[in-house]
Design an enzyme around this catalytic site. Structure first.
Site, PDB file in Angstrom:
ATOM      1  CE  LYS A 215      -3.598   2.171   2.771  1.00 31.98           C
ATOM      2  NZ  LYS A 215      -4.564   2.003   3.850  1.00 31.98           N
ATOM      3  CD  GLU A 221       9.117  -6.014   7.429  1.00 28.89           C
ATOM      4  OE1 GLU A 221       8.777  -4.922   6.892  1.00 28.89           O
ATOM      5  OE2 GLU A 221       8.989  -6.250   8.641  1.00 28.89           O
ATOM      6  N   GLY A 277      -4.963  -2.142   5.007  1.00 28.66           N
ATOM      7  CA  GLY A 277      -4.152  -3.271   4.543  1.00 28.66           C
ATOM      8  C   GLY A 277      -4.817  -4.616   4.789  1.00 28.66           C
ATOM      9  NE  ARG A 278      -6.688  -4.070  10.867  1.00 26.92           N
ATOM     10  CZ  ARG A 278      -6.043  -2.914  11.013  1.00 26.92           C
ATOM     11  NH1 ARG A 278      -4.885  -2.728  10.429  1.00 26.92           N
ATOM     12  NH2 ARG A 278      -6.568  -1.949  11.741  1.00 26.92           N
ATOM     13  CD  GLU A 363      -2.021  -4.648  11.399  1.00 28.89           C
ATOM     14  OE1 GLU A 363      -0.811  -4.884  11.528  1.00 28.89           O
ATOM     15  OE2 GLU A 363      -2.566  -4.520  10.283  1.00 28.89           O
ATOM     16  CG  HIS A 394      -4.860 -36.490  16.165  1.00 26.78           C
ATOM     17  ND1 HIS A 394      -4.996 -37.737  16.758  1.00 26.78           N
ATOM     18  CD2 HIS A 394      -5.892 -36.379  15.284  1.00 26.78           C
ATOM     19  CE1 HIS A 394      -6.035 -38.356  16.232  1.00 26.78           C
ATOM     20  NE2 HIS A 394      -6.599 -37.558  15.333  1.00 26.78           N
ATOM     21  CE  LYS A 514       5.506  -0.895  10.108  1.00 28.28           C
ATOM     22  NZ  LYS A 514       4.592  -0.141   9.251  1.00 28.28           N
TER      23      LYS A 514
HETATM   24  O1  F6P Z   1       1.946  -4.386   9.882  1.00 29.35           O
HETATM   25  C1  F6P Z   1       1.596  -3.070   9.654  1.00 29.35           C
HETATM   26  C2  F6P Z   1       1.089  -2.839   8.263  1.00 29.35           C
HETATM   27  O2  F6P Z   1       0.903  -1.479   8.102  1.00 29.35           O
HETATM   28  C3  F6P Z   1      -0.195  -3.592   7.951  1.00 29.35           C
HETATM   29  O3  F6P Z   1      -1.320  -2.972   8.405  1.00 29.35           O
HETATM   30  C4  F6P Z   1      -0.109  -3.705   6.475  1.00 29.35           C
HETATM   31  O4  F6P Z   1      -0.987  -4.661   6.020  1.00 29.35           O
HETATM   32  C5  F6P Z   1       1.353  -4.077   6.317  1.00 29.35           C
HETATM   33  O5  F6P Z   1       2.011  -3.302   7.290  1.00 29.35           O
HETATM   34  C6  F6P Z   1       1.944  -3.859   4.967  1.00 29.35           C
HETATM   35  O6  F6P Z   1       1.927  -2.526   4.565  1.00 29.35           O
HETATM   36  P1  F6P Z   1       2.155  -2.116   3.062  1.00 29.35           P
HETATM   37  O7  F6P Z   1       1.083  -2.734   2.248  1.00 29.35           O
HETATM   38  O8  F6P Z   1       2.095  -0.625   3.051  1.00 29.35           O
HETATM   39  O9  F6P Z   1       3.509  -2.626   2.635  1.00 29.35           O
END
Ligand code: F6P
Length: 551
Positions: A215, A221, A277-278, A363, A394, A514
């Site tokens: 987003k 990452e 995002g979620r 979240e 199990h 972060k």
């Molecule tokens: O973990 C925090 C967060 O902002 C989530 O809400 C989101 O889904 C994720 O990081 C990834 O963010 P982006 O889509 O901006 O890379």
């Protein structure tokens, strides 16, 4: 069974009446056993069930009476849930800390309908992006879109994290049955280099397309993995920069950063800041899903989402699946002090559904202050966890059946198997019924003794029962059903957040880590040890890592 001690259960001020009534009611009914409730009402199993939008929710095996339900529904009314639902669908900026509308429902609004944000109907834009996604997916699936060397794309790798990964990977796994099996789909999220290395180790760069899903297009990452992917791709394609346009597309709200990365904006699929995002698996973030299952199946999934949206928006709370699930969750979380919820899909394809739900629920509702910034006076979001049945049986079901903690469970199952194999499916569903029955009714000492069990062994073999569960049944796991299922949980989370009076749509809790990581990265990478100004534990960990890495 040792019921959980109550902790934070003071009522939120504006909801005092129903909350206090529930607190007194809890004292009266908390010891009632499901055996008794069922014995007193032979029709309970039929009465406490709702059939809607193709789902059958049996909530009779919950520790509730009619009065509990009446009070929970009153709580929903007093909390202004109806007004909150209307505000969300109207596009009001209900994510107050980020000053954003919350409009994932617009992502599945049918063509020709209208949802207005800041004076603009957003539905046409949604469909314009869906059309571009469909065109792109068809070109990749048909082989018309080729890689730099002219070979067709056989591998698609989604690079993203959190909502830009968990939704796509869950949906891909859930709908694998409908996917193009001639193609390979992989998902890279972790900054751990192993994730990337393992995803590409057997792939040919000339046949591999990366979808960089973020987003913000700034997430550490994702950007790290995206750059590594770019190097890997270029290295395999003779270093020609022009190849990027054929092997990289982006899904983002951030055009400037996408351009900076070197992806042509013609290959960018956009979404909007009013999609959390979620809550984004049905936006362009679902591009990998669409390539895997095709645009028609993707549209069927959106139709499923929309049907559940309409049910949530219009059904009376008494028959409203998300509202009922949300209220029952509040009953256990805030009155019984249950700390977790187990989600148990009896469908192998839903193996990543619990992981997906963890972000969606935790979240969203893992919040410690109310909308006006005051400390909450009651517990908010519980911990979600789970595994597909029957594997969990199990493993951890022992604790659910005989442990000391109360763990409400959601069982999810389908009448028709996607892979009918002999008696497998009947046996699978028999296990769903058996587990909810065993959890609710248990096995008394008298029953255990009657089986000839030696006296000393009896306590070990007793099942106290009175463990609550919901059972959610649908016909078959299709794209449409998956859409309904996800939307049902999205709206259950929304309902709870409205009652707890929290902002379910921000995620400030992920920020601090972060920021601190950004500070520590150079401290790990610098040639000589920098001056470390953390606490003594963090300083020691950094020193230990630096020393052992060099040895
Ligand atoms: O973990 C925090 C967060 O902002 C989530 O809400 C989101 O889904 C994720 O990081 C990834 O963010 P982006 O889509 O901006 O890379």
């Amino acid at each position: 069974m040792a019921a959980q001690a109550q902790r934070l259960t003071k009522p939120p001020k504006t909801r005092q009446k129903a909350w206090s009534a529930l607190a007194s009611h809890y004292k009266k009914v908390s010891k009632l056993h499901l055996q008794q409730l069922f014995a007193d009402d032979p029709k309970r199993g039929e009465r406490l069930a709702v059939e809607a939008v193709g789902f059958y929710l049996d909530y009779s095996k919950n520790r509730v009476t009619d009065e509990t339900l009446r009070l929970l529904l009153q709580l929903a009314e007093e909390s202004g849930l109806r007004a909150r639902i209307d505000a969300m669908f109207r596009g009001e900026k209900i994510n107050i800390t980020e000053k954003r509308a919350v409009l994932h429902v617009a992502l599945r609004a049918p063509r020709g309908t209208s949802i207005v944000v800041d004076g603009k109907n957003v539905v046409p834009e949604v469909h314009a992006v869906l059309d571009r996604m469909a065109d792109f997916s068809n070109r990749v699936r048909s082989g018309e879109w080729t890689g730099h060397t002219g070979k067709r794309i056989r591998n698609v790798i989604n690079v993203g994290i959190g909502g830009s990964d968990l939704g796509p990977v869950m949906a891909y796994e859930a709908l694998k049955h409908y996917s193009d099996r001639a193609m390979t789909f992989r998902f890279v999220s972790n900054i751990d280099g192993t994730d990337f290395a393992e995803a590409v180790r057997d792939l040919d760069p000339s046949e591999t397309l990366f979808i960089i899903s973020s987003k913000t297009f700034t997430t550490l990452e994702t950007m790290t993995n995206a750059h590594t992917a770019r190097e890997w791709s270029l290295a395999g394609l003779g270093g020609d920069e022009k190849s990027v346009a054929k092997h990289f597309v982006a899904v983002s709200t951030n055009t400037a950063e996408v351009t900076k990365f070197g992806i042509d904006t013609a290959n960018m699929f956009e979404f909007w800041d009013w999609v959390g995002g979620r809550y984004s698996m049905d936006s362009a973030i679902g591009l990998s899903t669409m390539v895997a299952i095709g645009p028609e199946n993707f549209q069927a999934m959106l139709n499923g989402f929309h049907q559940m949206d309409e049910h949530f928006r219009t059904a009376p709370f008494r028959q409203n699946l998300p509202v009922l699930l949300g209220l029952l969750g509040i009953w256990y979380n805030d009155f019984f002090g249950a700390q977790t919820v187990a989600v148990l899909p009896y469908e192998q394809y839903l193996k990543r559904f619990p992981a997906y739900l963890q972000q969606l629920t935790m979240e969203s509702n893992g919040k410690h202050v109310t909308l006006d910034g005051k400390k909450v006076r009651h517990d908010t979001g519980p911990i979600y966890w789970g595994e597909p049945g029957t594997n969990g049986q199990h493993s951890f079901y022992q604790l659910i059946h005989q442990g000391t903690r109360l763990i409400p469970c959601d069982f999810i199952a389908f009448s028709k198997p996607l892979n009918p194999l002999g008696r497998h499916h009947d046996m699978l569903i028999a296990n769903v019924c058996a587990q909810t029955e065993a959890l609710a009714f248990g096995k008394t000492p008298a029953q255990v003794e009657a089986e000839g069990t030696p006296k000393w062994l009896v306590p070990h073999r007793v099942f106290e029962g009175n463990r609550p569960s919901n059972t959610i049944l649908a016909d078959e796991l299709t794209p449409e059903t998956l859409g309904k299922l996800v939307a049902m949980y999205e709206h259950a989370v929304f309902s709870q957040g409205a009652i707890w009076n929290i902002d379910s749509f921000d995620q400030w809790g992920v920020e601090l880590g972060k920021v601190l990581a950004q500070r520590i990265i150079p401290e790990l990478e610098s040639k000589t040890e920098p001056q470390l100004l953390h606490d003594s534990s963090t300083n020691s960990l950094i020193r230990y890592y630096r020393n052992s890495r060099q040895s």
